[in-house]
Design an enzyme around this catalytic site. Structure first.
Site, PDB file in Angstrom:
ATOM      1  N   CYS A 131      30.171 -28.952  43.939  1.00 15.03           N
ATOM      2  CA  CYS A 131      29.535 -27.645  44.124  1.00 15.03           C
ATOM      3  C   CYS A 131      28.013 -27.809  43.985  1.00 15.03           C
ATOM      4  CB  CYS A 131      30.067 -26.647  43.115  1.00 15.03           C
ATOM      5  SG  CYS A 131      31.884 -26.558  43.122  1.00 15.03           S
ATOM      6  N   CYS A 161      25.841 -26.793  40.820  1.00 12.12           N
ATOM      7  CA  CYS A 161      26.420 -26.959  39.487  1.00 12.12           C
ATOM      8  C   CYS A 161      25.876 -28.163  38.723  1.00 12.12           C
ATOM      9  CB  CYS A 161      27.938 -27.069  39.591  1.00 12.12           C
ATOM     10  SG  CYS A 161      28.731 -27.141  37.978  1.00 12.12           S
ATOM     11  N   CYS A 219      32.604 -33.286  36.055  1.00 11.46           N
ATOM     12  CA  CYS A 219      33.539 -32.714  37.024  1.00 11.46           C
ATOM     13  C   CYS A 219      33.518 -33.511  38.332  1.00 11.46           C
ATOM     14  CB  CYS A 219      33.177 -31.248  37.288  1.00 11.46           C
ATOM     15  SG  CYS A 219      34.340 -30.445  38.414  1.00 11.46           S
ATOM     16  N   CYS A 226      38.984 -12.273  37.613  1.00 12.47           N
ATOM     17  CA  CYS A 226      37.524 -12.211  37.556  1.00 12.47           C
ATOM     18  C   CYS A 226      37.036 -13.127  38.672  1.00 12.47           C
ATOM     19  CB  CYS A 226      37.038 -12.715  36.194  1.00 12.47           C
ATOM     20  SG  CYS A 226      35.248 -12.903  36.087  1.00 12.47           S
ATOM     21  N   CYS A 239      35.102 -15.675  26.936  1.00 13.67           N
ATOM     22  CA  CYS A 239      35.446 -16.460  28.133  1.00 13.67           C
ATOM     23  C   CYS A 239      35.235 -17.939  27.829  1.00 13.67           C
ATOM     24  CB  CYS A 239      34.555 -16.066  29.300  1.00 13.67           C
ATOM     25  SG  CYS A 239      34.454 -14.286  29.565  1.00 13.67           S
ATOM     26  N   CYS A 288      39.424 -14.740  28.472  1.00 14.05           N
ATOM     27  CA  CYS A 288      39.258 -15.139  29.871  1.00 14.05           C
ATOM     28  C   CYS A 288      39.080 -16.652  29.868  1.00 14.05           C
ATOM     29  CB  CYS A 288      38.016 -14.472  30.463  1.00 14.05           C
ATOM     30  SG  CYS A 288      37.645 -14.979  32.157  1.00 14.05           S
ATOM     31  N   ARG A 294      29.472  -7.502  37.052  1.00 12.79           N
ATOM     32  CA  ARG A 294      28.761  -8.163  35.959  1.00 12.79           C
ATOM     33  C   ARG A 294      27.459  -8.804  36.415  1.00 12.79           C
ATOM     34  NH1 ARG A 294      32.408 -11.863  33.551  1.00 12.79           N
ATOM     35  NH2 ARG A 294      33.286  -9.989  32.658  1.00 12.79           N
TER      36      ARG A 294
END
Ligand code: SF4
Length: 332
Positions: free
Chosen positions: A76, A79, A72, A207, A116, A147, A279
């Site tokens: 972040c 991550c 990616c 979400c 998901c 999702c 969650r």
């Protein structure tokens, strides 16, 4: 937008604070006052709010699959999938449809009601989105809710996903607005909010949640929860993640969050977003059964099942089954 709460919460030891109306809006100070309640008062209040809106003991289960791992472009700080960090993660191409369906069938057999699918992209290219749309259509045919989490959406992409019947789009706000630049610099929080707006406008459920244990203080955690609770329509699903430090990322060596502060975050999310599924997400593998039970007591009513959460390990399925039996929890 921060709107003052109409009721102030002076913490009175051993006396639960009054229950707010469901449509009340929250200032950061009011949310912080909830965090400051005596622990047992906070849990009592969260449990009471929970029982007003949900059946106690029912827990929604989702399974999360990484359909495109690593590489990616974003930064972040938590991550493992950011290409710029040396985390040892193997970059993988978009998973073929038949493999996705095999995993979805296994998730259904293990009691998940939602599947998901996550891809490590800044934004999906249109040809990749088309492939994901095929996945959404086919997973829905298995009787599962769907999702996806694909990064920031361009104009028109949310509508395409809605047309395919997508039920939820995950896009976390991660942390409080003023702390966001400490965690990510390659996009802004506003970019994320814009995608959430597109998802809402297309009629897909949202979400969105955050991560705690990233070196933030209680005011920052209050800012995260206030931000979510003050959305025009709060997210239907609110994942609360406890940072799993990944070697090679900037947040690999931070201080560990006091587990009771994690429970407090769950409880405050429950009180401020009374009709949302809260969650218990990343970090569950590191929690013992007793801590997870406290999270359910605090109003968590959703978990991720399955061996992995994108790239990190998740709680063991056998242990989950035993835990549900010991606590008389029911999967929905
Ligand atoms: S955008 Fe998503 S996949 Fe990319 S670095 Fe950030 S959290 Fe990781």
């Amino acid at each position: 937008m921060i709107i003052a709460s109409p009721i102030e919460f002076a913490a009175k030891p051993h006396q639960p604070a009054p229950v707010l109306p469901a449509d009340a809006r929250w200032s950061v100070a009011a949310v912080e006052a909830l965090f400051a309640l005596p622990f047992l008062d906070l849990l009592f209040r969260a449990q009471r709010v929970h029982r007003e809106h949900f059946t106690a003991g029912e827990v929604q289960r989702s399974t999360l699959l990484s359909i495109k791992t690593g590489g990616c472009s974003e930064d972040c700080g938590y991550c493992s999938q950011a290409a710029r960090y040396s985390t040892g993660l193997e970059r993988e191409r978009l998973m073929p449809l038949d493999e996705v369906l095999e995993q979805a069938r296994a998730a259904r057999a293990n009691g998940s009601s939602r599947f998901c699918m996550g891809a490590a992209w800044r934004s999906p290219k249109d040809k990749d989105l088309d492939a994901v749309i095929d996945m959404v259509r086919e997973v829905k045919k298995l009787g599962l809710e769907t999702c996806v989490t694909l990064g920031m959406l361009n104009d028109g992409q949310a509508e395409k996903l809605a047309d395919a019947g997508l039920d939820y789009y995950n896009h976390n706000v991660d942390t409080a607005p003023d702390y966001y630049p400490e965690i990510t610099t390659t996009h802004t929080l506003q970019d994320r909010l814009d995608t959430i707006d597109k998802v809402r406008a297309a009629g897909i459920h949202v979400c969105s949640g955050g991560i705690v244990g990233m070196g933030e203080n209680q005011t920052t955690r209050a800012g995260l929860i206030a931000q979510l609770a003050n959305m025009e329509t709060p997210p239907e699903s609110v994942p609360i993640n406890n940072l799993v430090p990944i070697p090679g990322t900037p947040l690999a060596d931070g201080a560990t969050l006091d587990p009771f502060d994690f429970v407090r975050t769950i409880a405050v999310a429950r009180i401020t977003m009374p009709t949302s599924y809260v969650r218990l997400s990343a970090g569950r593998e590191q929690m013992n059964d007793e801590l997870q039970a406290l999270c359910f007591m605090a109003g968590a009513n959703s978990i991720f099942s399955g061996e992995r959460l994108l790239t990190t390990h998740n709680a063991d399925a056998g242990n989950d089954a035993r835990l549900f039996e010991r606590l008389d929890l029911v999967s929905i």
